[in-house]
Design a protein around this motif. Structure first.
Motif, mmCIF file in Angstrom:
data_model
loop_
_atom_site.group_PDB
_atom_site.id
_atom_site.type_symbol
_atom_site.label_atom_id
_atom_site.label_comp_id
_atom_site.label_asym_id
_atom_site.label_seq_id
_atom_site.Cartn_x
_atom_site.Cartn_y
_atom_site.Cartn_z
ATOM 1 N N ALA A 43 0.907 -1.204 0.040
ATOM 2 C CA ALA A 43 -0.089 -0.046 -0.030
ATOM 3 C C ALA A 43 0.940 1.155 -0.322
ATOM 4 O O ALA A 43 1.913 1.230 0.835
ATOM 5 C CB ALA A 43 -0.878 0.073 1.276
ATOM 6 N N PRO A 44 0.389 2.233 -0.819
ATOM 7 C CA PRO A 44 1.542 3.263 -0.802
ATOM 8 C C PRO A 44 1.695 3.972 0.080
ATOM 9 O O PRO A 44 3.070 4.373 0.570
ATOM 10 C CB PRO A 44 0.621 4.274 -2.083
ATOM 11 N N VAL A 45 0.936 4.348 0.856
ATOM 12 C CA VAL A 45 1.198 5.240 2.042
ATOM 13 C C VAL A 45 2.187 4.369 3.219
ATOM 14 O O VAL A 45 3.005 4.954 3.775
ATOM 15 C CB VAL A 45 -0.028 5.468 3.147
ATOM 16 N N GLN A 46 1.877 2.949 3.471
ATOM 17 C CA GLN A 46 2.472 2.315 4.515
ATOM 18 C C GLN A 46 3.952 1.856 3.917
ATOM 19 O O GLN A 46 4.974 1.835 4.526
ATOM 20 C CB GLN A 46 1.814 0.874 4.589
ATOM 21 N N LEU A 47 4.224 2.032 2.736
ATOM 22 C CA LEU A 47 5.316 1.714 1.848
ATOM 23 C C LEU A 47 6.099 3.150 1.887
ATOM 24 O O LEU A 47 7.597 2.913 2.300
ATOM 25 C CB LEU A 47 5.100 1.058 0.518
ATOM 26 N N ILE A 48 5.595 4.119 1.839
ATOM 27 C CA ILE A 48 6.261 5.426 2.161
ATOM 28 C C ILE A 48 6.904 5.531 3.336
ATOM 29 O O ILE A 48 7.986 5.696 3.668
ATOM 30 C CB ILE A 48 5.683 6.594 1.606
ATOM 31 N N ARG A 49 5.994 5.022 4.497
ATOM 32 C CA ARG A 49 6.478 5.187 5.884
ATOM 33 C C ARG A 49 7.663 4.087 5.937
ATOM 34 O O ARG A 49 8.462 4.570 6.815
ATOM 35 C CB ARG A 49 5.249 4.904 6.694
ATOM 36 N N ALA A 50 7.460 3.128 5.411
ATOM 37 C CA ALA A 50 8.639 2.196 5.434
ATOM 38 C C ALA A 50 9.901 2.597 4.999
ATOM 39 O O ALA A 50 11.056 2.481 5.511
ATOM 40 C CB ALA A 50 8.037 0.630 5.023
ATOM 41 N N MET A 51 9.868 3.376 3.790
ATOM 42 C CA MET A 51 11.258 3.712 3.330
ATOM 43 C C MET A 51 11.355 4.953 4.088
ATOM 44 O O MET A 51 13.021 5.078 4.226
ATOM 45 C CB MET A 51 10.743 4.271 1.804
ATOM 46 N N ASP A 52 10.690 5.774 4.728
ATOM 47 C CA ASP A 52 11.280 6.775 5.377
ATOM 48 C C ASP A 52 11.959 6.512 6.548
ATOM 49 O O ASP A 52 12.940 6.731 6.935
ATOM 50 C CB ASP A 52 9.943 7.650 5.781
ATOM 51 N N ARG A 53 11.549 5.399 7.151
ATOM 52 C CA ARG A 53 12.062 4.808 8.565
ATOM 53 C C ARG A 53 13.255 4.089 8.310
ATOM 54 O O ARG A 53 14.378 4.274 8.622
ATOM 55 C CB ARG A 53 11.212 3.863 9.255
ATOM 56 N N ALA A 54 13.446 3.610 7.054
ATOM 57 C CA ALA A 54 14.708 2.722 6.676
ATOM 58 C C ALA A 54 15.763 3.754 6.347
ATOM 59 O O ALA A 54 16.836 3.288 6.676
ATOM 60 C CB ALA A 54 14.402 1.896 5.582
ATOM 61 N N ARG A 55 15.432 4.632 5.838
ATOM 62 C CA ARG A 55 16.354 5.721 5.341
ATOM 63 C C ARG A 55 16.784 6.485 6.502
ATOM 64 O O ARG A 55 18.147 6.844 6.597
ATOM 65 C CB ARG A 55 15.840 7.021 4.278
ATOM 66 N N ASP A 86 12.642 -7.066 4.385
ATOM 67 C CA ASP A 86 11.639 -6.937 3.604
ATOM 68 C C ASP A 86 10.856 -5.638 4.042
ATOM 69 O O ASP A 86 11.544 -4.712 4.620
ATOM 70 C CB ASP A 86 10.674 -8.213 3.475
ATOM 71 N N ASP A 87 9.604 -5.428 3.549
ATOM 72 C CA ASP A 87 8.926 -3.974 3.787
ATOM 73 C C ASP A 87 8.610 -4.056 5.083
ATOM 74 O O ASP A 87 8.152 -2.799 5.631
ATOM 75 C CB ASP A 87 7.808 -4.026 2.833
ATOM 76 N N ARG A 88 8.566 -5.201 5.997
ATOM 77 C CA ARG A 88 8.134 -4.920 7.323
ATOM 78 C C ARG A 88 9.392 -4.688 8.328
ATOM 79 O O ARG A 88 8.997 -4.101 9.535
ATOM 80 C CB ARG A 88 7.588 -6.153 7.686
ATOM 81 N N GLY A 89 10.460 -5.006 8.115
ATOM 82 C CA GLY A 89 11.465 -4.926 9.061
ATOM 83 C C GLY A 89 12.996 -4.782 8.639
ATOM 84 O O GLY A 89 13.391 -5.180 7.436
ATOM 85 N N LEU A 90 14.060 -4.455 9.407
ATOM 86 C CA LEU A 90 15.233 -4.069 9.238
ATOM 87 C C LEU A 90 16.069 -4.393 10.284
ATOM 88 O O LEU A 90 15.584 -4.204 11.603
ATOM 89 C CB LEU A 90 15.415 -2.476 8.854
ATOM 90 N N ASP A 91 17.277 -5.006 10.087
ATOM 91 C CA ASP A 91 18.312 -5.531 11.077
ATOM 92 C C ASP A 91 19.533 -4.701 11.127
ATOM 93 O O ASP A 91 19.770 -4.169 9.884
ATOM 94 C CB ASP A 91 18.655 -6.917 11.165
ATOM 95 N N VAL A 92 20.037 -4.186 12.270
ATOM 96 C CA VAL A 92 21.225 -3.470 12.248
ATOM 97 C C VAL A 92 22.108 -4.166 13.309
ATOM 98 O O VAL A 92 21.847 -4.452 14.251
ATOM 99 C CB VAL A 92 21.463 -2.054 12.801
ATOM 100 N N VAL A 93 23.508 -4.557 12.798
ATOM 101 C CA VAL A 93 24.605 -5.419 13.453
ATOM 102 C C VAL A 93 25.661 -4.584 13.498
ATOM 103 O O VAL A 93 26.232 -3.930 12.485
ATOM 104 C CB VAL A 93 24.482 -6.555 12.899
ATOM 105 N N ALA A 94 26.308 -4.753 14.623
ATOM 106 C CA ALA A 94 27.787 -4.060 14.898
ATOM 107 C C ALA A 94 28.631 -5.053 15.812
ATOM 108 O O ALA A 94 27.900 -5.987 16.777
ATOM 109 C CB ALA A 94 27.634 -2.769 15.430
ATOM 110 N N PRO A 95 29.773 -4.934 15.994
ATOM 111 C CA PRO A 95 30.540 -5.629 16.734
ATOM 112 C C PRO A 95 30.567 -5.383 18.322
ATOM 113 O O PRO A 95 31.028 -6.064 19.149
ATOM 114 C CB PRO A 95 32.098 -5.501 16.080
ATOM 115 N N ASP A 96 30.108 -4.403 18.718
ATOM 116 C CA ASP A 96 30.237 -3.948 20.069
ATOM 117 C C ASP A 96 28.811 -3.126 20.484
ATOM 118 O O ASP A 96 28.093 -2.244 19.835
ATOM 119 C CB ASP A 96 31.216 -3.087 20.507
ATOM 120 N N ARG A 97 28.685 -3.190 21.524
ATOM 121 C CA ARG A 97 27.587 -2.463 22.307
ATOM 122 C C ARG A 97 27.378 -0.949 22.078
ATOM 123 O O ARG A 97 26.516 -0.519 21.779
ATOM 124 C CB ARG A 97 27.251 -2.923 24.022
ATOM 125 N N GLN A 98 28.554 -0.172 22.235
ATOM 126 C CA GLN A 98 28.564 1.246 22.189
ATOM 127 C C GLN A 98 28.252 1.405 20.740
ATOM 128 O O GLN A 98 27.774 2.750 20.557
ATOM 129 C CB GLN A 98 29.789 1.797 22.774
#
Length: 211
Positions: free
Chosen positions: A41-53, A173-185
């Motif tokens: 759906a256009p509105v939801q997809l735009i929101r997902a893109m905005d969050r991802a960016r 996918d359009d629902r979620g995004l992971d971010v991974v790094a080697p340390d907590r900080q």
């Protein structure tokens, strides 16, 4: 890009390629909800893109050079489909040269029995200077891959990596995004700034690590 993507992933993160469900394989990881019911759906997809960016912008705020790591499953019957997906990725706006693939057999006995050939996971990589256009193109490719939207790269999985700082952003996918790094900080500022967008299903684990 120096070395194939698999060698760089092994050196930076200790993995033989990025595993599926990246969040559950890393000691320090964040999982964000982009939209829980986008379905194209256009509105939801735009929101997902905005969050991802915004999440990617925060994660890579101190980065200069990034790497797009593109993977897909292939056998001898899929070459045309994969080539078309790369053409569409370029049309979307990511025009960096994706260099030759690392090709890993799956040793999938069921697939071999059914089709007479094994299935391979192939990996390509392209370094690029951080830019809004390149990032937007990669995020669009990732978020629309399972949707009935054109142009779509469908079979391609996208990881965006800063190998120098060892940070991975993976919109699965359009629902979620992971971010991974080697340390907590490294991830704690992102945890605090975008806390409202964390996926509630895994919030307890993230709070225990970063809270």
């Amino acid at each position: 890009m120096n070395g194939g993507p698999l060698a760089r992933i092994q050196d930076a993160f200790g993995w033989d390629g990025f595993p599926h469900a990246l969040f559950y394989h890393a000691r320090y990881a964040l999982r964000f909800e982009l939209d829980n019911d986008a379905q194209g759906a256009p509105v939801q997809l735009i929101r997902a893109m905005d969050r991802a960016r915004l999440i990617a912008s925060d994660a890579f705020a101190e980065s200069v050079t990034l790497t797009a790591v593109i993977s897909y499953y292939s056998d001898r019957k899929t070459a045309r489909r994969v080539s078309a997906a790369f053409d569409r990725l370029a049309k979307i706006g990511f025009r960096e040269s994706l260099r030759g693939s690392d090709r890993v057999p799956r040793n999938d006995e069921d697939h071999i029995a059914a089709f007479g050939v094994d299935l391979y996971r192939c990996w390509h990589g392209a370094d690029f200077d951080k830019s809004d256009d390149a990032m937007t193109a990669l995020l669009w490719a990732a978020l629309t891959r399972d949707l009935s939207i054109t142009p779509s790269t469908r079979c391609l999985s996208v990881h965006i990596v800063d190998f120098a700082r060892k940070i991975v952003v993976h919109p699965y996918d359009d629902r979620g995004l992971d971010v991974v790094a080697p340390d907590r900080q490294t991830l704690r500022p992102l945890y605090e700034r975008r806390n409202d967008w964390l996926l509630d299903h895994d919030r307890k684990a993230m709070d225990a690590t970063f809270g």
